[in-house]
Design an enzyme around this catalytic site. Structure first.
Site, PDB file in Angstrom:
ATOM      1  N   HIS A 141       0.842  -1.199   0.000  1.00  0.00           N
ATOM      2  CA  HIS A 141       0.000   0.000   0.000  1.00  0.00           C
ATOM      3  C   HIS A 141       0.879   1.252   0.000  1.00  0.00           C
ATOM      4  O   HIS A 141       2.105   1.198   0.076  1.00  0.00           O
ATOM      5  CB  HIS A 141      -0.979   0.007   1.179  1.00  0.00           C
ATOM      6  N   ASP A 184      -5.042 -10.064   0.241  1.00  0.00           N
ATOM      7  CA  ASP A 184      -3.814 -10.844   0.424  1.00  0.00           C
ATOM      8  C   ASP A 184      -3.008 -10.938  -0.864  1.00  0.00           C
ATOM      9  O   ASP A 184      -3.530 -11.346  -1.910  1.00  0.00           O
ATOM     10  CB  ASP A 184      -4.165 -12.254   0.909  1.00  0.00           C
ATOM     11  N   HIS A 185      -1.738 -10.584  -0.760  1.00  0.00           N
ATOM     12  CA  HIS A 185      -0.835 -10.573  -1.914  1.00  0.00           C
ATOM     13  C   HIS A 185      -1.369  -9.667  -3.021  1.00  0.00           C
ATOM     14  O   HIS A 185      -1.225  -9.954  -4.207  1.00  0.00           O
ATOM     15  CB  HIS A 185      -0.542 -12.003  -2.406  1.00  0.00           C
ATOM     16  N   GLU A 233      -1.303  -3.237  11.939  1.00  0.00           N
ATOM     17  CA  GLU A 233      -0.415  -2.986  10.800  1.00  0.00           C
ATOM     18  C   GLU A 233       0.994  -3.483  11.090  1.00  0.00           C
ATOM     19  O   GLU A 233       1.674  -4.032  10.217  1.00  0.00           O
ATOM     20  CB  GLU A 233      -0.399  -1.490  10.502  1.00  0.00           C
ATOM     21  N   HIS A 257       5.150   0.234  -0.201  1.00  0.00           N
ATOM     22  CA  HIS A 257       5.774  -0.647   0.783  1.00  0.00           C
ATOM     23  C   HIS A 257       4.661  -1.625   1.187  1.00  0.00           C
ATOM     24  O   HIS A 257       3.610  -1.645   0.527  1.00  0.00           O
ATOM     25  CB  HIS A 257       6.341   0.141   1.966  1.00  0.00           C
ATOM     26  N   CYS A 304       5.436   6.502   4.911  1.00  0.00           N
ATOM     27  CA  CYS A 304       4.310   5.669   4.465  1.00  0.00           C
ATOM     28  C   CYS A 304       3.757   6.124   3.122  1.00  0.00           C
ATOM     29  O   CYS A 304       2.888   5.459   2.554  1.00  0.00           O
ATOM     30  CB  CYS A 304       3.191   5.678   5.505  1.00  0.00           C
ATOM     31  N   HIS A 306       2.917  -4.658   4.345  1.00  0.00           N
ATOM     32  CA  HIS A 306       2.842  -5.172   5.714  1.00  0.00           C
ATOM     33  C   HIS A 306       2.225  -6.567   5.732  1.00  0.00           C
ATOM     34  O   HIS A 306       1.471  -6.940   4.829  1.00  0.00           O
ATOM     35  CB  HIS A 306       1.960  -4.262   6.592  1.00  0.00           C
TER      36      HIS A 306
END
Lengths: 136, 136, 136, 136, 136, 136
Positions: C14, C79-80, C126, C39, C33, C41
């Protein structure tokens, strides 16, 4: 008002099933958790009590005393036991985490009141991915 | 040489005891872990394999493939089961964590070799305070 | 009333930024961020539902069913993935953890009501040091 | 309304005792926690603030700003210190976790209000088995 | 050969300093860890022993016995103590985690040999970010 | 000989793919990890160094110095970055955890030798279920 939480652990065998139903019907409701030959968990129990700290001692209940009550009333009756067959306060109940949390509440509420504390929450963690909380 | 570790979990019932001994003798050797009506744990299994990463793909074994082999060969036979009564590779063995780790090694070594990986370590964690490692 | 919580995880890329602002202005508001090249998480999602346990089954909602709804409605879309570019329910929103928690609430509230459960809390972690909770 | 929590850690020495009492009397009330030569812990501090996310930025308070306030007002005064002898906001108080949580609340409430956030909860974890929460 | 590890915990006060040096010189070498008024930690101790499992019992050393030896020889001398002033086996040593791990090794090696086990590793975790291992 | 380990964390975006292959071929090799729009993780990095503790100071390398080297040489180049596009030591490499661990080793070995320590192990944890170790 301050909230104090103590964590204890116990390892038990259990099975979720309703006596009047067949293994197939239980499997449909509870899935693999109804395996007739049992399975088990490392349960984590977190008990939260609340009270007004005494201005002289700086607390309302010693965490060591909370640990003792949890151990005698609950953990000793579940740890390295089969909760369906050996735990008096689970007799006649389906051994869901929900029923377990409510039964533990009933065991702890009165003894904690005698100590001048009020039981606030019983949290039972069955795995790292599932837990239940009961506030009475 | 690179070491890759995959973590999986399973929840089983078990009992430590030797068939030829009385409950009292088993209690003396294994303590509360020999409770005849079973108890259980959330076991954590960590399997480490080693190999030379392929210079083109950047790995020697996909972690997803490692997970599949662990699941089919080991976890599916233990999760929500009674390892004394239902797990084929534990038949006739005392259900200690030590024996469990060695039995899991025997289930995994050959299938991993077929994938071009070498089994390095099987680690079985019974509680947050106890674990066993086996290197073959 | 009982509270049941299920934990799931997803790994996403994100970036926090407001489209109308320059990279410098976004950096001033969101710091590192807002890195334009993304980047990511390992997010932890904890969903809490509440209900009255059925006296016969001993629960009000099966944790496996809760897991399925979380997976289909939320985790599979994150996810991914790149949540800014690929997650439908985040379209047009700044990808803060706060907005993510509120968007997840909107995805889950109705499907959970259909199951007879009431959504109580969406918690999005996060990192091990930061998390957000939304109660509707 | 959204709840944002930030976790910080500090390592301190302390001793629980009331100045007017003998070591024996303190030992009776506080047990080994009153050891006159001190002991210590890795404390975990979780501070929860609440607010309405700004519709443009997507948050009501930057977690980095929350970290800064926690560090300057609380952590820097406790980390690698003796909280009985060196922490100004604990002077004259019994160093229980309960008193520590309430004192931290008093240090943080006003600075957080200045940031447009409302302090919701101070949680202090003394060990993995004991923690205290204060909601003002 | 099997490796068995047991985890125990203790909470101690300590200070890193060399008696012949000034506080300024100690501060230069050890930083905030040399604070003259002490600080403390929740230490985690992991002791690994190795041996050949007995084919009849399925283990070479009971984890409960390992716990007892760790408790009597090490934990009871450190928990809720000042390790610089109160722990006999740390007398005259700089209280670094490195020295602590080596001193614990010396306390445990002989008693474990008497049990038929071989001490393999002493691991001391000072915080969640730092730990030391000693293999003799 | 003593082994000292320091844990650091970084949050990065990445994608596993080989430039010469189509998205479909990469998907077949790397699965969802090859998503062209990136995903990300909270990576945990554990670096272990070994050495002989100085008899006067009680250590061979200050953990604070280890942290500094890890931060400057590795973490600052990965945290809140896209490791495929922004991390110099990953340029031209497939961004697998295996390649990342080996690249981190190359960044750290020489600077640690200059400090009088020997790099022993680089461990990179991608999720709570997968990690890689490299010993040079």
């Amino acid at each position: 008002m301050i909230y104090l939480t103590r964590r204890e652990r116990f390892s038990s065998a259990h099975r979720m099933f309703r006596p009047g139903l067949s293994d197939e019907e239980n499997m449909r409701i509870y899935g693999k958790c109804s395996n007739p030959l049992w399975h088990g968990h490392n349960y984590v129990l977190k008990v939260t009590v609340r009270g007004e700290p005494d201005t002289e001692t700086g607390f309302f209940m010693n965490a060591t005393r909370l640990k003792e009550i949890m151990t005698v009333k609950v953990v000793a009756k579940l740890d390295h036991k089969n909760m369906n067959l050996e735990t008096d306060f689970m007799a006649g109940k389906v051994a869901t985490t929900e029923n377990l949390a409510m039964a533990i509440w009933n065991e702890l509420a009165a003894p904690l009141t005698e100590e001048g504390a009020t039981l606030h929450c019983v949290r039972v963690e069955e795995t790292e991915n599932n837990y239940v909380e009961y506030y009475g």
